[in-house]
Design an enzyme around this catalytic site. Structure first.
Site, PDB file in Angstrom:
ATOM      1  N   LYS A  13       0.820  -1.207   0.000  1.00 45.62           N
ATOM      2  CA  LYS A  13       0.000   0.000   0.000  1.00 45.62           C
ATOM      3  C   LYS A  13       0.866   1.275   0.000  1.00 45.62           C
ATOM      4  O   LYS A  13       0.570   2.226  -0.714  1.00 45.62           O
ATOM      5  CB  LYS A  13      -0.920  -0.012   1.224  1.00 45.62           C
ATOM      6  CG  LYS A  13      -1.985   1.054   1.177  1.00 45.62           C
ATOM      7  CD  LYS A  13      -2.911   0.963   2.372  1.00 45.62           C
ATOM      8  CE  LYS A  13      -2.157   1.311   3.642  1.00 45.62           C
ATOM      9  NZ  LYS A  13      -3.031   1.712   4.746  1.00 45.62           N
ATOM     10  N   ARG A  88     -12.329   4.365   9.961  1.00 47.72           N
ATOM     11  CA  ARG A  88     -12.257   3.023  10.530  1.00 47.72           C
ATOM     12  C   ARG A  88     -13.627   2.510  10.962  1.00 47.72           C
ATOM     13  O   ARG A  88     -13.800   1.334  11.227  1.00 47.72           O
ATOM     14  CB  ARG A  88     -11.387   3.031  11.790  1.00 47.72           C
ATOM     15  CG  ARG A  88      -9.940   3.291  11.564  1.00 47.72           C
ATOM     16  CD  ARG A  88      -9.217   2.044  11.140  1.00 47.72           C
ATOM     17  NE  ARG A  88      -7.785   2.198  11.288  1.00 47.72           N
ATOM     18  CZ  ARG A  88      -6.900   1.900  10.342  1.00 47.72           C
ATOM     19  NH1 ARG A  88      -7.312   1.434   9.182  1.00 47.72           N
ATOM     20  NH2 ARG A  88      -5.632   2.049  10.563  1.00 47.72           N
ATOM     21  N   ARG A 127      11.459 -14.032   3.393  1.00 46.15           N
ATOM     22  CA  ARG A 127      12.454 -13.032   3.005  1.00 46.15           C
ATOM     23  C   ARG A 127      13.572 -12.879   4.037  1.00 46.15           C
ATOM     24  O   ARG A 127      13.371 -13.010   5.230  1.00 46.15           O
ATOM     25  CB  ARG A 127      11.779 -11.695   2.690  1.00 46.15           C
ATOM     26  CG  ARG A 127      11.070 -11.052   3.840  1.00 46.15           C
ATOM     27  CD  ARG A 127      10.228  -9.875   3.364  1.00 46.15           C
ATOM     28  NE  ARG A 127       9.610  -9.210   4.509  1.00 46.15           N
ATOM     29  CZ  ARG A 127       8.707  -8.234   4.413  1.00 46.15           C
ATOM     30  NH1 ARG A 127       8.293  -7.833   3.226  1.00 46.15           N
ATOM     31  NH2 ARG A 127       8.209  -7.685   5.494  1.00 46.15           N
ATOM     32  N   ARG A 161      14.109 -10.472   9.692  1.00 46.59           N
ATOM     33  CA  ARG A 161      13.465  -9.589  10.667  1.00 46.59           C
ATOM     34  C   ARG A 161      12.605 -10.433  11.595  1.00 46.59           C
ATOM     35  O   ARG A 161      11.880 -11.308  11.133  1.00 46.59           O
ATOM     36  CB  ARG A 161      12.621  -8.543   9.950  1.00 46.59           C
ATOM     37  CG  ARG A 161      13.491  -7.471   9.314  1.00 46.59           C
ATOM     38  CD  ARG A 161      12.730  -6.555   8.395  1.00 46.59           C
ATOM     39  NE  ARG A 161      11.399  -6.244   8.910  1.00 46.59           N
ATOM     40  CZ  ARG A 161      10.541  -5.467   8.263  1.00 46.59           C
ATOM     41  NH1 ARG A 161      10.875  -4.964   7.082  1.00 46.59           N
ATOM     42  NH2 ARG A 161       9.366  -5.210   8.757  1.00 46.59           N
ATOM     43  N   ARG A 172      -1.692  -9.635  11.965  1.00 43.65           N
ATOM     44  CA  ARG A 172      -1.895  -8.354  11.263  1.00 43.65           C
ATOM     45  C   ARG A 172      -3.045  -8.444  10.269  1.00 43.65           C
ATOM     46  O   ARG A 172      -3.791  -7.485  10.088  1.00 43.65           O
ATOM     47  CB  ARG A 172      -0.623  -7.945  10.534  1.00 43.65           C
ATOM     48  CG  ARG A 172       0.434  -7.471  11.498  1.00 43.65           C
ATOM     49  CD  ARG A 172       1.540  -6.793  10.731  1.00 43.65           C
ATOM     50  NE  ARG A 172       2.637  -6.467  11.618  1.00 43.65           N
ATOM     51  CZ  ARG A 172       3.902  -6.512  11.249  1.00 43.65           C
ATOM     52  NH1 ARG A 172       4.226  -6.869  10.029  1.00 43.65           N
ATOM     53  NH2 ARG A 172       4.833  -6.182  12.104  1.00 43.65           N
TER      54      ARG A 172
END
Ligand SMILES: [Zn+2]
Length: 216
Positions: A13, A88, A127, A161, A172
């Site tokens: 995004k 929201r 990744r 990470r 998420r």
């Protein structure tokens, strides 16, 4: 042209919003950024927000609406807005409609970057980067030519990470669905929701968004 851009973390995004800003001179209106900027600038709304936050309370819809009104008034003639992270809730969606209407504006499109959750998990958890030069790799999609050796600098150490794990990605996604669930049906009913495959190549996603904007 005023749009809402929606997409879960990892859908790209930020990149697409940046491209809209560059291509069309649109302004990205992120409530968090707006709030920080207004507080820093000491605008009347910013001072109100600051007092509320210092008291440990949540900034009210009324304050957010005032912030958005100020931002819309500051746009150049014909400059479009990309709403990011707002609205929201159903009442916020209603407020946004009113704020726009009172300025002779409308919300043209709600564009959602759609992702396949399992594919997103694979994309994110796979990744890693070279610890020496930072070159990015992926377990499935972009392995070094020689296993364990960086193509670019010959380094042998790689890092991941800590939040690139399946649980974080799925949490998420759930948070994203919970956040958008109240507003999507409202805009679906208005017939202004479009979905773009967020798993596609970034340039293809951009092209799909451009096609939607051109449809108006
Ligand atoms: Zn390297």
């Amino acid at each position: 042209m005023n749009i809402i851009l929606l997409g879960p973390p990892g859908a790209g995004k930020g990149t697409q919003a940046q491209r809209l800003v560059e291509r069309h001179g649109m302004k990205q209106l992120s409530t968090g950024d707006m709030l920080r900027a207004a507080v820093k600038a000491g605008t009347p709304v910013g001072l109100k927000a600051k007092a509320v936050m210092e008291a440990g309370q949540l900034v009210s819809d009324e304050i957010v609406s005032a912030l958005i009104g100020d931002e819309l008034d500051a746009l150049a003639a014909g400059q479009g807005a990309i709403f990011d992270g707002y609205p929201r809730t159903a009442p916020q969606a209603e407020s946004l409609g009113e704020i726009l209407a009172s300025r002779g504006k409308v919300l043209d499109h709600v564009i959602e970057l759609d992702v396949n959750e399992d594919a997103l998990v694979e994309r994110i958890t796979g990744r890693y980067t070279c610890a020496t030069c930072g070159k990015g790799y992926h377990d499935t999609f972009e392995k070094p030519a020689v296993e364990g050796t960086c193509d670019k600098c010959g380094g042998h150490e790689f890092k991941r990470r800590p939040d690139d794990n399946e649980e974080t990605v799925r949490t998420r996604m759930a948070e994203y669905r919970a956040k958008t669930a109240p507003i999507l049906p409202i805009y679906e009913a208005q017939g202004i929701v479009s979905r773009v495959n967020g798993m596609a190549d970034m340039d293809d996603v951009t092209a799909a968004i451009e096609a939607i904007l051109g449809k108006r």
